[in-house]
Design a protein around this motif. Structure first.
Motif, short mmCIF file in Angstrom:
data_model
loop_
_atom_site.label_atom_id
_atom_site.label_comp_id
_atom_site.label_asym_id
_atom_site.label_seq_id
_atom_site.Cartn_x
_atom_site.Cartn_y
_atom_site.Cartn_z
N TYR A 116 0.84 -1.20 0.00
CA TYR A 116 0.00 0.00 0.00
C TYR A 116 0.88 1.25 0.00
CZ TYR A 116 -3.43 -3.39 1.70
OH TYR A 116 -4.24 -4.48 1.86
N SER A 117 0.33 2.32 -0.53
CA SER A 117 0.96 3.64 -0.44
C SER A 117 -0.14 4.70 -0.45
CB SER A 117 1.92 3.87 -1.61
OG SER A 117 1.23 3.88 -2.85
N SER A 118 0.06 5.76 0.33
CA SER A 118 -0.94 6.82 0.41
C SER A 118 -0.25 8.13 0.74
CB SER A 118 -1.99 6.48 1.47
OG SER A 118 -2.93 7.52 1.58
N ALA A 119 -0.64 9.19 0.02
CA ALA A 119 -0.05 10.51 0.26
C ALA A 119 -0.66 11.18 1.48
CB ALA A 119 -0.23 11.38 -0.97
N SER A 120 -1.78 10.66 1.95
CA SER A 120 -2.42 11.21 3.15
C SER A 120 -2.84 10.06 4.05
CB SER A 120 -3.63 12.07 2.76
OG SER A 120 -4.59 11.29 2.08
N SER A 121 -3.30 10.39 5.23
CA SER A 121 -3.74 9.35 6.15
C SER A 121 -4.91 8.58 5.55
CB SER A 121 -4.13 9.96 7.49
OG SER A 121 -5.16 10.91 7.31
N LYS A 122 -5.05 7.31 5.97
CA LYS A 122 -6.07 6.43 5.42
C LYS A 122 -6.79 5.74 6.56
CE LYS A 122 -6.61 2.74 1.98
NZ LYS A 122 -5.90 1.83 1.05
N SER A 161 -12.91 15.96 8.42
CA SER A 161 -12.36 17.28 8.72
C SER A 161 -11.38 17.70 7.65
CB SER A 161 -11.65 17.24 10.08
OG SER A 161 -10.43 16.52 9.96
N PRO A 162 -11.14 19.01 7.52
CA PRO A 162 -10.05 19.46 6.64
C PRO A 162 -8.72 18.95 7.17
CG PRO A 162 -11.52 21.27 7.22
CD PRO A 162 -11.87 20.13 8.12
N SER A 198 -19.62 22.36 9.37
CA SER A 198 -19.78 22.48 10.82
C SER A 198 -18.46 22.79 11.51
CB SER A 198 -20.37 21.19 11.40
OG SER A 198 -21.63 20.92 10.86
N ILE A 199 -17.34 22.47 10.87
CA ILE A 199 -16.03 22.69 11.50
C ILE A 199 -15.31 23.90 10.91
CG2 ILE A 199 -14.72 21.22 9.93
CD1 ILE A 199 -14.28 21.42 13.75
N ILE A 200 -15.81 24.35 9.73
CA ILE A 200 -15.17 25.52 9.12
C ILE A 200 -15.38 26.74 10.02
CG2 ILE A 200 -15.17 27.06 7.12
CD1 ILE A 200 -14.06 24.30 6.55
N ALA A 216 -6.58 23.81 13.65
CA ALA A 216 -6.71 22.47 13.07
C ALA A 216 -5.69 21.50 13.67
CB ALA A 216 -6.55 22.52 11.55
N ASP A 217 -4.50 22.01 14.02
CA ASP A 217 -3.49 21.13 14.60
C ASP A 217 -3.82 20.75 16.03
OD1 ASP A 217 -2.02 21.09 12.30
OD2 ASP A 217 -0.71 22.74 12.87
N ASP A 218 -4.79 21.46 16.67
CA ASP A 218 -5.16 21.17 18.06
C ASP A 218 -6.52 20.49 18.18
OD1 ASP A 218 -2.79 22.35 18.93
OD2 ASP A 218 -3.69 24.35 19.01
#
Length: 851
Positions: free
Chosen positions: A399-405, A607-608, A684-686, A692-694
């Protein structure tokens, strides 16, 4: 026949009733035709009664209490040509001498094709060791090429071949003919009922038993019953294949076979174990070992299949002491196979994936044949068998992914937030970090099948009638001890759910049958009538299926109008006609009864991504497993056959027309229900006051309400707004094909008279096969794409037959083969050339209603 003639026939039959009680004995010796040496362990079988004897060290035998009348004696021994004689027994025979010829290529009559069983009331063909050697058998399914219209297949063991009798090779047929073809090795049924092979939405894709793990070098003969079989055979709807291995005293035999993709080496020996101090025979022991390996690609031999097999078979006859007048024949066999698929990673490839599949099997069998020769019973036979297999697989995926999966493993209804893997947590939704990784997924499949059967035979003879009544029953079990699906590393496993096969209850089947095999001699001909009834009762304790009962009546008739032994100087030397009709029932496999549980997973929040390219998601899981269908019926086939055989000046012509209607073919059906869940939109989160990091998210498992918190604790937590959504969710359940499937055709075999000056024979064989099947089921289907409003599609369409462009198929095929065989006995050489042709291959997709 008029009523008066019928009454006269019954009176004559009753008048001969005293003849039923007259019995005589047959004593004799079996010797070699070459040097008159005794042949130990030769088998003497009276086919008309089922009585038998085994020759001692001096080749001598005795069969007592043989009913008077017309009998047929079959004398056989491994490595010798079988001797068959027919005569009327009216007195004791003291010196019956049989000289058997050695079965080798020095004989003029060596045959390398399938031979018609001319005495069978249904269509049956046998293939002996000479033909198997000539075809260079590596996979026993390759013998299909010797049947009428048969085609030569790849000899590779990687192809996972199965037997499929009187069916088409064209894709798109509903039902699985291989699943319904019974295969037996020394009486051990190769059952596929404990398999968890899946089925598609409109037709079953479960397959019959694979033949790759059968050691082909140890096969002595194969019988293929393509017509209506005896009621002894159950759990099938599409023919029977009986494989017999070597049994008896033989010299050491070492073979080596090779093809571009497959190599095979074997060794076997049949040992005579001699006698004890008391002079009692210890029987024979056959030992065989074989190694075979197939590779998929000669340039990259990293995908292969191995077969490493060892078999032992012990035979003996106890005919002394209390069993002096009622001998007991004992057979015990065991076969073990280690091997399977190895799809290793090619070191020259960038692909890091690999697959390893086991095909380990151990088969054990025993049989006790007790020759009682009583006035009320002739033979009593007890058989037992067991087969345990390990068909587990280990598959490594890259597997490979540029973002979390996200990988989902939740098995309970509820809402879940994807979180990093925890060693101590439940991990219903695992957040896999971005990057590269591998994971191994295991499928632990360990089916176990066993069978115990008891059969009694009562045979009576007169000069006019041979009667053989069979009464028997059997008990079979199918279970699976496999762990099912599991992974070796939950931290980065893809979405999967555990599916323990061992939780499925054992399936039992109790059967009883009664069959009369009657031969009436009419002048120089004979009429053979076989009628039987079988009752099967399938029991699945601990399941809602409970007990299912079915009846299978079968009838076969063969009228030998002209017999060759009386007409060798005539133009028409023999003529016979035959007809069959019967019903057979196929039990479902575990893959049919218990489809793999499915889960409806809906992403309800995303989430973003933060500065680490991590996005948090929330999911709603709804288990959709569905086990029981109270309307499920067992697959059934109604078969009919009509054929004739004729010999004109030495040219033998066999023609058979067959018609089969399969009802209640297994399939998987889908239905839908409306579900609702709470959906949290990204809006709803925007604009959240928390960075975002917290972000730290939690969810209410029952309501789906998401709470966001500040990791630094400086900003109060709050709930995100949500909306209710509705959509359609599917569930799978076992079902039957509503409309019948029709298969019909004609088979022909023409063996032309031997061309004596060049000792050459020409054989013409072929088949005209037709299939017609449409689906009349109402198929439910919906779209998985959101509608124009951005909401999930909320409607279900119902389609007649299928939601594809067609709901059925019609096929027609004509195949014809010409085989030319030249035999040079002086140098023991057979040369054959075969031309296989497909004269028509018609296929048409159908979109229609039955009316």
């Amino acid at each position: 026949m008029s009523f008066r003639k019928l009454i006269l026939f019954i009176v004559c039959l009753l008048a001969t009733s005293p003849l039923w009680s007259q019995v005589y004995s047959i004593k004799g010796q079996v010797v070699s035709a070459e040097d008159s040496t005794p042949i130990e362990y030769a088998t003497i079988l009276i086919e008309t009664t089922g009585q038998w004897a085994v020759a001692d060290k001096d080749g001598r035998f005795v069969i007592n209490k043989v009913p008077a009348g017309k009998i047929r004696i079959n004398v056989s021994s491994l490595s010798y040509v079988t001797d068959i004689k027919e005569f009327i027994l009216s007195k004791d025979i003291e010196k019956y001498r049989i000289a058997l010829k050695a079965d080798n290529l020095a004989l003029d009559g060596a045959v390398v094709t399938a031979k018609e069983n001319s005495e069978s009331a249904t269509t049956s063909r046998s293939i002996d060791r000479t033909a198997l050697d000539h075809v260079q058998l590596m996979n026993v399914a390759d013998i299909s090429s010797l049947l009428p219209g048969g085609t030569t297949a790849s000899s590779s063991l990687l192809s996972d071949q199965q037997f499929s009798i009187r069916s088409g090779a064209t894709a798109g047929e509903f039902g699985s003919s291989s699943f319904a073809t019974a295969v037996e090795v020394d009486g051990v049924r190769l059952s596929n009922n404990a398999s968890f092979a899946g089925v598609s939405s409109t037709s079953t894709s479960v397959k019959g038993a694979s033949t790759s793990n059968i050691a082909s070098s140890n096969v002595e003969s194969v019988e293929v019953i393509s017509g209506v079989p005896s009621v002894e055979y159950g759990d099938m709807t599409n023919g029977v294949v009986k494989i017999s291995t070597r049994q008896g005293k033989t010299p050491v035999m070492i073979t080596f076979s090779t093809s571009p993709s497959t190599k095979q080496v074997s060794a076997s020996k049949g040992f005579g174990l001699g006698t004890s101090r008391e002079g009692k025979s210890r029987g024979t022991l056959n030992a065989s070992a074989e190694y075979a390996r197939s590779i998929a690609n000669l340039m990259s031999p990293y995908k292969s299949y191995d077969r490493k097999q060892l078999s032992l078979n012990w035979n003996n006859v106890i005919s002394s002491g209390a069993l002096a007048s009622t001998p007991l024949k004992i057979n015990i066999g065991v076969t073990g196979n280690l091997g399977g698929l190895d799809d290793s990673r090619d070191p020259d490839s960038n692909d890091k994936a690999w697959l390893k599949g086991k095909d380990h099997t151990i088969r054990g069998n025993f049989s006790l044949d007790w020759l009682l020769s009583k006035s009320w019973i002739t033979n009593l036979e007890l058989k037992g068998s067991i087969q345990y297999s390990d068909k587990s697989t280990r598959e490594c995926k890259y597997y490979s992914s540029a973002s979390s999966k996200v990988a989902l493993h939740s098995t309970e209804k509820g809402y879940y937030i994807a979180q990093p893997y925890s060693e101590t947590g439940e991990n219903p939704a695992v957040l896999i970090p971005q990057g590269y990784w591998t994971n191994i997924l295991n499928t632990d499949d360990r089916p176990l099948s066993s069978k115990l059967s008891l059969k009694g035979v009562w045979a009576k003879n007169t000069s006019i009638i041979n009667s053989k009544l069979k009464l028997g029953g059997d008990w079979t079990t199918d279970s699976n001890f496999g762990r099912g699906l599991y992974t070796e590393n939950m931290a980065n496993a893809e979405t999967y759910r555990p599916w323990p096969y061992c939780n499925v209850p054992t399936m039992h089947n109790a059967a009883a049958y009664l069959e009369e095999d009657l031969v009436i001699h009419i002048g120089k001909g004979s009429l053979n009538l076989v009628a039987g009834l079988r009752n099967d009762n399938t029991i699945i304790r601990g399941s809602a299926y409970g007990v299912t009962s079915s009846l299978s009546p079968r009838f076969n008739a063969r009228y030998n109008i002209l017999t060759e032994r009386y007409r060798r100087d005539k133009a028409v030397r023999s003529l016979s006609v035959r007809g069959s009709w019967g019903i057979a029932v196929k039990q479902p496999s575990f893959g049919v009864l218990y489809p793999t549980p499915t889960y409806r997973d809906v992403q309800i929040f995303a989430s973003p991504s933060n500065s680490q390219n991590v996005s948090y998601t929330a999911w709603y899981t709804l288990p959709r497993s569905y086990e029981y269908n109270p309307n499920l019926r067992y697959q059934q086939s109604r078969q009919a056959e009509l054929g004739f055989d004729i010999n004109i000046l030495g040219t033998k012509i066999s023609l058979a027309g067959f018609y089969s209607v399969t009802t209640n073919a297994y399939r998987q059906a889908v239905d839908y229900e409306s579900i609702s869940y709470n959906y949290t939109p990204i809006t709803s989160i925007i604009g959240s006051p928390i960075s975002a990091d917290d972000w730290q998210f939690s969810i209410n498992k029952n309501t789906g309400v998401i709470t966001v918190s500040d990791a630094k604790g400086s900003i109060p937590s709050y709930e995100l707004a949500y909306i209710e959504r509705r959509e359609m969710s599917s569930r799978i359940y076992p079902a039957n094909q509503a409309s019948p499937l029709t298969r019909y055709g004609i088979e022909w075999v023409i063996d032309f008279t031997r061309i004596e000056p060049i000792n050459t024979t020409i054989r013409l064989d072929g088949t005209w096969y037709n299939y017609y099947g449409i689906s009349t089921d109402m198929i439910a289907a919906t779209s998985t794409v959101n509608g124009y409003d951005g909401l999930p599609f909320r409607y279900v369409g119902y389609y007649y037959g299928d939601n594809a462009t067609s709901n059925g198929r019609k096929t027609s095929t004509i195949r014809n083969n010409i085989t030319i065989t030249t035999h040079i006995p002086s140098i023991r050489l057979i040369i054959s050339a075969k031309l296989e042709s497909c004269l028509m291959n018609y296929s048409r997709a159908l979109s229609e209603r039955a009316d």
